[in-house]
Design a protein around this motif. Structure first.
Motif, PDB file in Angstrom:
ATOM      1  N   TYR A  82      -0.925   9.154   2.995  1.00  0.00           N
ATOM      2  CA  TYR A  82       0.466   9.615   3.007  1.00  0.00           C
ATOM      3  C   TYR A  82       0.637  10.787   3.964  1.00  0.00           C
ATOM      4  CZ  TYR A  82      -0.702  13.930   0.607  1.00  0.00           C
ATOM      5  OH  TYR A  82      -1.204  15.173   0.315  1.00  0.00           O
ATOM      6  N   ALA A  83       1.886  11.188   4.141  1.00  0.00           N
ATOM      7  CA  ALA A  83       2.212  12.403   4.907  1.00  0.00           C
ATOM      8  C   ALA A  83       3.318  13.142   4.166  1.00  0.00           C
ATOM      9  CB  ALA A  83       2.661  12.042   6.314  1.00  0.00           C
ATOM     10  N   ASP A  84       3.275  14.467   4.234  1.00  0.00           N
ATOM     11  CA  ASP A  84       4.271  15.292   3.538  1.00  0.00           C
ATOM     12  C   ASP A  84       5.691  15.048   4.045  1.00  0.00           C
ATOM     13  OD1 ASP A  84       2.384  16.519   1.885  1.00  0.00           O
ATOM     14  OD2 ASP A  84       2.016  18.139   3.320  1.00  0.00           O
ATOM     15  N   TRP A  85       5.830  14.693   5.318  1.00  0.00           N
ATOM     16  CA  TRP A  85       7.154  14.517   5.930  1.00  0.00           C
ATOM     17  C   TRP A  85       7.730  13.125   5.694  1.00  0.00           C
ATOM     18  CZ3 TRP A  85       6.257  10.436   8.968  1.00  0.00           C
ATOM     19  CH2 TRP A  85       4.972  10.270   9.481  1.00  0.00           C
ATOM     20  N   CYS A  86       6.992  12.256   5.026  1.00  0.00           N
ATOM     21  CA  CYS A  86       7.349  10.842   4.886  1.00  0.00           C
ATOM     22  C   CYS A  86       8.158  10.595   3.607  1.00  0.00           C
ATOM     23  CB  CYS A  86       6.052  10.031   4.888  1.00  0.00           C
ATOM     24  SG  CYS A  86       6.182   8.356   4.270  1.00  0.00           S
ATOM     25  N   GLY A  87       9.405  10.177   3.783  1.00  0.00           N
ATOM     26  CA  GLY A  87      10.276   9.896   2.636  1.00  0.00           C
ATOM     27  C   GLY A  87       9.727   8.831   1.700  1.00  0.00           C
ATOM     28  N   PRO A  88       9.344   7.652   2.217  1.00  0.00           N
ATOM     29  CA  PRO A  88       8.781   6.619   1.338  1.00  0.00           C
ATOM     30  C   PRO A  88       7.518   7.087   0.605  1.00  0.00           C
ATOM     31  CG  PRO A  88       9.444   5.660   3.427  1.00  0.00           C
ATOM     32  CD  PRO A  88       9.587   7.150   3.570  1.00  0.00           C
ATOM     33  N   CYS A  89       6.736   7.978   1.241  1.00  0.00           N
ATOM     34  CA  CYS A  89       5.533   8.507   0.578  1.00  0.00           C
ATOM     35  C   CYS A  89       5.914   9.299  -0.667  1.00  0.00           C
ATOM     36  CB  CYS A  89       4.740   9.409   1.528  1.00  0.00           C
ATOM     37  SG  CYS A  89       4.142   8.565   2.997  1.00  0.00           S
ATOM     38  N   LYS A  90       7.002  10.059  -0.553  1.00  0.00           N
ATOM     39  CA  LYS A  90       7.471  10.836  -1.702  1.00  0.00           C
ATOM     40  C   LYS A  90       7.915   9.915  -2.829  1.00  0.00           C
ATOM     41  CE  LYS A  90       8.790  14.693   1.209  1.00  0.00           C
ATOM     42  NZ  LYS A  90       9.839  15.315   1.974  1.00  0.00           N
ATOM     43  N   MET A  91       8.443   8.742  -2.476  1.00  0.00           N
ATOM     44  CA  MET A  91       8.854   7.772  -3.495  1.00  0.00           C
ATOM     45  C   MET A  91       7.642   7.200  -4.227  1.00  0.00           C
ATOM     46  SD  MET A  91      11.761   5.754  -1.259  1.00  0.00           S
ATOM     47  CE  MET A  91      11.665   4.308  -2.286  1.00  0.00           C
ATOM     48  N   MET A  92       6.480   7.185  -3.577  1.00  0.00           N
ATOM     49  CA  MET A  92       5.277   6.607  -4.178  1.00  0.00           C
ATOM     50  C   MET A  92       4.673   7.489  -5.267  1.00  0.00           C
ATOM     51  SD  MET A  92       4.582   3.553  -3.227  1.00  0.00           S
ATOM     52  CE  MET A  92       3.058   3.479  -4.158  1.00  0.00           C
ATOM     53  N   SER A  93       4.886   8.794  -5.199  1.00  0.00           N
ATOM     54  CA  SER A  93       4.235   9.694  -6.162  1.00  0.00           C
ATOM     55  C   SER A  93       4.524   9.341  -7.620  1.00  0.00           C
ATOM     56  CB  SER A  93       4.588  11.150  -5.870  1.00  0.00           C
ATOM     57  OG  SER A  93       3.884  11.562  -4.724  1.00  0.00           O
ATOM     58  N   SER A 118       5.916  -0.117  -9.348  1.00  0.00           N
ATOM     59  CA  SER A 118       4.838   0.156 -10.286  1.00  0.00           C
ATOM     60  C   SER A 118       4.260  -1.147 -10.840  1.00  0.00           C
ATOM     61  CB  SER A 118       5.360   1.033 -11.429  1.00  0.00           C
ATOM     62  OG  SER A 118       4.377   1.174 -12.417  1.00  0.00           O
ATOM     63  N   LYS A 119       5.143  -2.101 -11.167  1.00  0.00           N
ATOM     64  CA  LYS A 119       4.688  -3.378 -11.726  1.00  0.00           C
ATOM     65  C   LYS A 119       3.838  -4.134 -10.711  1.00  0.00           C
ATOM     66  CE  LYS A 119       6.128  -7.871 -13.506  1.00  0.00           C
ATOM     67  NZ  LYS A 119       4.822  -8.378 -13.123  1.00  0.00           N
ATOM     68  N   ASP A 120       4.302  -4.232  -9.468  1.00  0.00           N
ATOM     69  CA  ASP A 120       3.549  -4.953  -8.444  1.00  0.00           C
ATOM     70  C   ASP A 120       2.178  -4.315  -8.218  1.00  0.00           C
ATOM     71  OD1 ASP A 120       5.607  -6.748  -8.112  1.00  0.00           O
ATOM     72  OD2 ASP A 120       6.357  -5.846  -6.260  1.00  0.00           O
ATOM     73  N   LEU A 121       2.149  -2.998  -8.134  1.00  0.00           N
ATOM     74  CA  LEU A 121       0.900  -2.288  -7.887  1.00  0.00           C
ATOM     75  C   LEU A 121      -0.050  -2.434  -9.081  1.00  0.00           C
ATOM     76  CD1 LEU A 121      -0.518  -0.694  -5.742  1.00  0.00           C
ATOM     77  CD2 LEU A 121       0.614   1.374  -6.551  1.00  0.00           C
ATOM     78  N   THR A 122       0.480  -2.336 -10.284  1.00  0.00           N
ATOM     79  CA  THR A 122      -0.326  -2.523 -11.495  1.00  0.00           C
ATOM     80  C   THR A 122      -0.913  -3.941 -11.527  1.00  0.00           C
ATOM     81  OG1 THR A 122       0.982  -0.891 -12.711  1.00  0.00           O
ATOM     82  CG2 THR A 122      -0.297  -2.437 -14.026  1.00  0.00           C
ATOM     83  N   ASP A 123      -0.094  -4.924 -11.185  1.00  0.00           N
ATOM     84  CA  ASP A 123      -0.564  -6.324 -11.171  1.00  0.00           C
ATOM     85  C   ASP A 123      -1.682  -6.517 -10.143  1.00  0.00           C
ATOM     86  OD1 ASP A 123       1.281  -6.930 -13.122  1.00  0.00           O
ATOM     87  OD2 ASP A 123       2.682  -7.966 -11.772  1.00  0.00           O
ATOM     88  N   ILE A 124      -1.510  -5.951  -8.963  1.00  0.00           N
ATOM     89  CA  ILE A 124      -2.519  -6.085  -7.906  1.00  0.00           C
ATOM     90  C   ILE A 124      -3.846  -5.473  -8.364  1.00  0.00           C
ATOM     91  CG2 ILE A 124      -3.180  -5.251  -5.606  1.00  0.00           C
ATOM     92  CD1 ILE A 124      -0.098  -5.542  -4.925  1.00  0.00           C
ATOM     93  N   ILE A 125      -3.778  -4.273  -8.914  1.00  0.00           N
ATOM     94  CA  ILE A 125      -5.000  -3.603  -9.371  1.00  0.00           C
ATOM     95  C   ILE A 125      -5.618  -4.370 -10.528  1.00  0.00           C
ATOM     96  CG2 ILE A 125      -5.922  -1.502 -10.437  1.00  0.00           C
ATOM     97  CD1 ILE A 125      -3.667   0.001  -8.822  1.00  0.00           C
ATOM     98  N   SER A 126      -4.806  -4.826 -11.461  1.00  0.00           N
ATOM     99  CA  SER A 126      -5.299  -5.574 -12.620  1.00  0.00           C
ATOM    100  C   SER A 126      -6.032  -6.837 -12.207  1.00  0.00           C
ATOM    101  CB  SER A 126      -4.157  -5.924 -13.572  1.00  0.00           C
ATOM    102  OG  SER A 126      -3.582  -4.745 -14.102  1.00  0.00           O
ATOM    103  N   ASN A 127      -5.581  -7.479 -11.143  1.00  0.00           N
ATOM    104  CA  ASN A 127      -6.229  -8.690 -10.641  1.00  0.00           C
ATOM    105  C   ASN A 127      -7.640  -8.436 -10.125  1.00  0.00           C
ATOM    106  OD1 ASN A 127      -4.043 -10.336 -11.237  1.00  0.00           O
ATOM    107  ND2 ASN A 127      -3.149 -10.150  -9.212  1.00  0.00           N
ATOM    108  N   HIS A 128      -7.963  -7.167  -9.832  1.00  0.00           N
ATOM    109  CA  HIS A 128      -9.292  -6.818  -9.297  1.00  0.00           C
ATOM    110  C   HIS A 128     -10.173  -6.135 -10.348  1.00  0.00           C
ATOM    111  CE1 HIS A 128      -7.064  -7.334  -5.476  1.00  0.00           C
ATOM    112  NE2 HIS A 128      -8.220  -7.778  -5.052  1.00  0.00           N
ATOM    113  N   LEU A 129      -9.736  -6.105 -11.586  1.00  0.00           N
ATOM    114  CA  LEU A 129     -10.494  -5.403 -12.606  1.00  0.00           C
ATOM    115  C   LEU A 129     -11.727  -6.168 -13.082  1.00  0.00           C
ATOM    116  CD1 LEU A 129      -7.723  -3.724 -14.772  1.00  0.00           C
ATOM    117  CD2 LEU A 129      -9.417  -2.618 -13.322  1.00  0.00           C
TER     118      LEU A 129
END
Length: 106
Positions: A26-37, A94-105
């Motif tokens: 990420y970068a501090d100046w990046c708007g979408p990055c702030k949305m990811m937190s 959050s759901k998409d990211l959780t699903d992706i990670i869960s698929n690799h557990l």
């Protein structure tokens, strides 16, 4: 310069472990990055100890960003035992990211 070497060594130790590790470039100046937190917080709350989440500021760690060919932020990567299992740039729900990670557990 010494701090960068330490960061790289720690980074490699973390991604080479047996845990699933989600890396957020990420970068501090990046708007979408702030949305990811808050999304990353929610994913961590849902998956608890199943995944480690680390954030890498591309401006402070240009060597890591360059090594992993990060061209845009946010870029997310999932590692286990040093292998990249998944990679995507941009904001995910959050759901998409959780699903992706869960698929690799397994």
């Amino acid at each position: 310069m010494e701090k960068i070497k330490i960061m790289n060594a720690k980074f490699n130790d973390i991604i080479n472990g047996n845990d699933l590790v989600l890396v957020d470039f990420y970068a501090d100046w990046c708007g979408p990055c702030k949305m990811m937190s808050p999304i990353l917080q929610e994913v961590k709350t849902n998956l608890k100890e199943a995944v480690k989440i680390i954030k890498v500021n591309v401006d402070q760690h240009q060597d890591l960003a360059s090594h992993f060919m990060v061209r845009g932020v946010p870029t997310l990567m999932l590692f286990k035992t040093g292998k990249m299992l998944w990679r995507q740039s941009g904001v995910l729900s959050s759901k998409d990211l959780t699903d992706i990670i869960s698929n690799h557990l397994n």
